[in-house]
Enzyme design. Structure first.
Site, PDB file in Angstrom:
ATOM      1  CB  CYS A  85      -0.908  -0.007   1.234  1.00  0.00           C
ATOM      2  SG  CYS A  85      -1.920   1.490   1.403  1.00  0.00           S
ATOM      3  CB  CYS A  91      -2.118   4.953   6.696  1.00  0.00           C
ATOM      4  SG  CYS A  91      -3.680   4.317   7.343  1.00  0.00           S
ATOM      5  CB  CYS A  94      -1.617  -1.623   7.817  1.00  0.00           C
ATOM      6  SG  CYS A  94      -3.215  -1.978   7.053  1.00  0.00           S
ATOM      7  CB  CYS A 173      -8.246   1.574   2.533  1.00  0.00           C
ATOM      8  SG  CYS A 173      -7.916   0.564   3.994  1.00  0.00           S
ATOM      9  CD  GLN A 278     -15.687 -10.309  16.097  1.00  0.00           C
ATOM     10  OE1 GLN A 278     -14.704  -9.645  15.761  1.00  0.00           O
ATOM     11  NE2 GLN A 278     -15.805 -10.836  17.301  1.00  0.00           N
ATOM     12  CG  ASN A 312     -21.417 -13.393  15.689  1.00  0.00           C
ATOM     13  OD1 ASN A 312     -21.882 -13.383  14.561  1.00  0.00           O
ATOM     14  ND2 ASN A 312     -20.166 -13.718  15.940  1.00  0.00           N
ATOM     15  CD  GLU A 328     -23.552  -7.184  25.693  1.00  0.00           C
ATOM     16  OE1 GLU A 328     -23.054  -6.062  25.939  1.00  0.00           O
ATOM     17  OE2 GLU A 328     -22.905  -8.138  25.224  1.00  0.00           O
ATOM     18  CG  ASP A 376     -16.326 -12.725  21.653  1.00  0.00           C
ATOM     19  OD1 ASP A 376     -15.145 -12.377  21.777  1.00  0.00           O
ATOM     20  OD2 ASP A 376     -17.007 -12.473  20.645  1.00  0.00           O
ATOM     21  CB  CYS A 402     -10.283  -9.173  20.759  1.00  0.00           C
ATOM     22  SG  CYS A 402     -10.932  -8.222  22.141  1.00  0.00           S
TER      23      CYS A 402
END
Length: 446
Positions: A85, A91, A94, A173, A278, A312, A328, A376, A402
């Site tokens: 890129c 940027c 990434c 992008c 997600q 999900n 939740e 999660d 995550c």
């Protein structure tokens, strides 16, 4: 008086005192930072690869550790490549484009493996086949920044620079969904023509199974002429105004709420622009399928899900289990999950709102009746919740993470509570970045 944290005197140098050093990189850590040493002090280096010798500009230093970034590669790794890129150098979206997607995943997994083994005391981890994603065009949701310079009367549209609030101009992008590719050109062409273009601070771009939604955040009212000009510039997209956080105004009559599908399971999930989903559609489908395969819910099983979001995982689990209960913290997400259960004609599940990090209330759902638990959590992990999960004594606990750092902390608790790590895999939810997600299955020891 506002209290602001200040580092103790002498704990770090002033910016002008920070110097450049040469470092030999030995390996990567769990955040894909290079690790080297400078006079017995560990140095974490962004932009470096194992085996490389690099010149590093220090950005922070303490007595026993320092951080910095590569300013020059003196001896390059054979794995290093040119970034695909053109915006990579500026940027901040990434971090790893100087590596192929395959090598990114391998090195990230090695760093995470060492972290978890160090934190838990396990000598080896039962790694399974990684879940892989395409390295390009995978991101279905992104925040596009808008900056108006009053002096030059110019707009900048793009993403933030690395470790900076400044917006750098982007016209394409690498990782953004192809359906969203036009967002940069449309905004760059239209913003200067609007009466109140300077009121727009950012745009949430969303690809909902091919239907583009653009949520325009503005700090002053936008006249109807501005709204119509944007709609005319991209009529296939659905435009939504957001004058205040989560206060949405649909600019086109009859706009339906966004949705996505889990086609292999025949499920459809509705969500609002404020709901978490997600961002990698393909990886989400693989992740849900692997969760089903690993937990293998049976018709007699009762399953508890923590941090259930819009359903999900819950809906997929309910297709196989006797009963599923989702917990939740956000009330609106509970309501959304209930609506999605009804939408998919599923009646063997229920949802509750609860702050899972506090002591759980006496409730019908808080009883040791579950054979299986899925959680999660967000990046903060499940501190305070994992002990309460273990107290329910389920046979299996599936942990989707995550954040490897908080996962390692929580895994240590589960191991101490009588569970063993049966399976673990990495999930490449965000190729080209330092981010890596995990799925782990814990079994109660007999």
């Amino acid at each position: 008086m506002v209290k602001i944290y200040q580092a103790a005197k002498g704990s770090r140098d002033k910016p002008q005192q920070l110097k450049q050093i040469e470092v030999q990189i030995e390996r990567l850590d769990h955040e894909a930072q290079g690790i080297g040493f400078d006079q017995q002090r560990i140095v974490f280096v962004s932009g470096a690869l194992p085996g490389e010798r690099v010149k590093v500009q220090l950005t922070e230093q303490k007595d026993k550790s320092a951080k910095g970034k590569v300013v020059k590669v003196l001896q390059a790794s054979a794995l290093r490549q040119a970034a695909p890129c053109k915006h990579f150098a500026e940027c901040g979206g990434c971090q790893l484009q100087y590596l192929s997607a395959e090598h990114q995943l391998d090195l990230k997994q090695q760093g995470v493996d060492q972290l978890i083994r160090h934190q838990t005391g396990l000598t080896a981890l039962p790694w399974q086949t990684p879940l892989k994603s395409a390295g390009e065009g995978y991101r279905r949701k992104a925040r596009i920044g808008v900056w108006f310079d009053k002096k030059t009367q110019q707009f900048t549209v793009g993403f933030r620079k690395a470790n900076d609030k400044v917006i750098t101009s982007i016209d394409q992008c690498l990782v953004l969904s192809p359906a969203l590719a036009s967002v940069f050109s449309v905004l760059q062409q239209q913003l200067p023509k609007l009466q109140q273009g300077s009121a727009i601070t950012h745009i949430e771009a969303l690809d909902a199974d091919g239907q583009v939604y653009l949520i325009v955040r503005h700090i002053r009212p936008l006249p109807d002429s501005d709204q119509q000009a944007l709609i005319k510039a991209w009529p296939e997209a659905l435009w939504i105004g957001e004058a205040e956080p989560e206060l949405y105004q649909y600019w086109q009559v009859g706009t339906a709420e966004p949705c996505y599908q889990l086609p292999a399971l025949g499920l459809k999930l509705m969500f609002s622009a404020a709901d978490f989903i997600q961002v990698n559609q393909s990886m989400n489908q693989q992740m849900v399928q692997q969760a089903l395969d690993w937990l293998n819910p049976q018709p007699q099983d009762q399953v508890l899900e923590l941090y259930s979001g819009i359903g999900n995982f819950s809906l997929a689990l309910a297709q196989r289990a006797k009963w599923v209960h989702g917990l939740e913290g956000v009330t609106t997400m509970v309501q959304r999950a209930e609506s999605n259960a009804e939408l998919n004609s599923l009646t063997n599940l229920s949802f509750s709102q609860a702050d899972l990090h506090l002591p759980w209330p006496k409730a019908d759902w808080n009883k040791p009746k579950y054979q299986k638990v899925l959680l999660d959590p967000a990046r903060a992990g499940a501190v305070g919740a994992v002990e309460q999960i273990a107290a329910l004594s389920p046979a299996q606990i599936l942990y989707v993470s995550c954040n490897p750092l908080t996962f390692a902390r929580d895994a240590k608790v589960l191991l101490a509570c009588g569970y063993q790590l049966d399976k673990i895999s990495v999930m490449d939810m965000f190729p080209q970045t330092s981010h890596l997600e995990l799925m782990a299955l814990f079994q109660r020891r007999k």
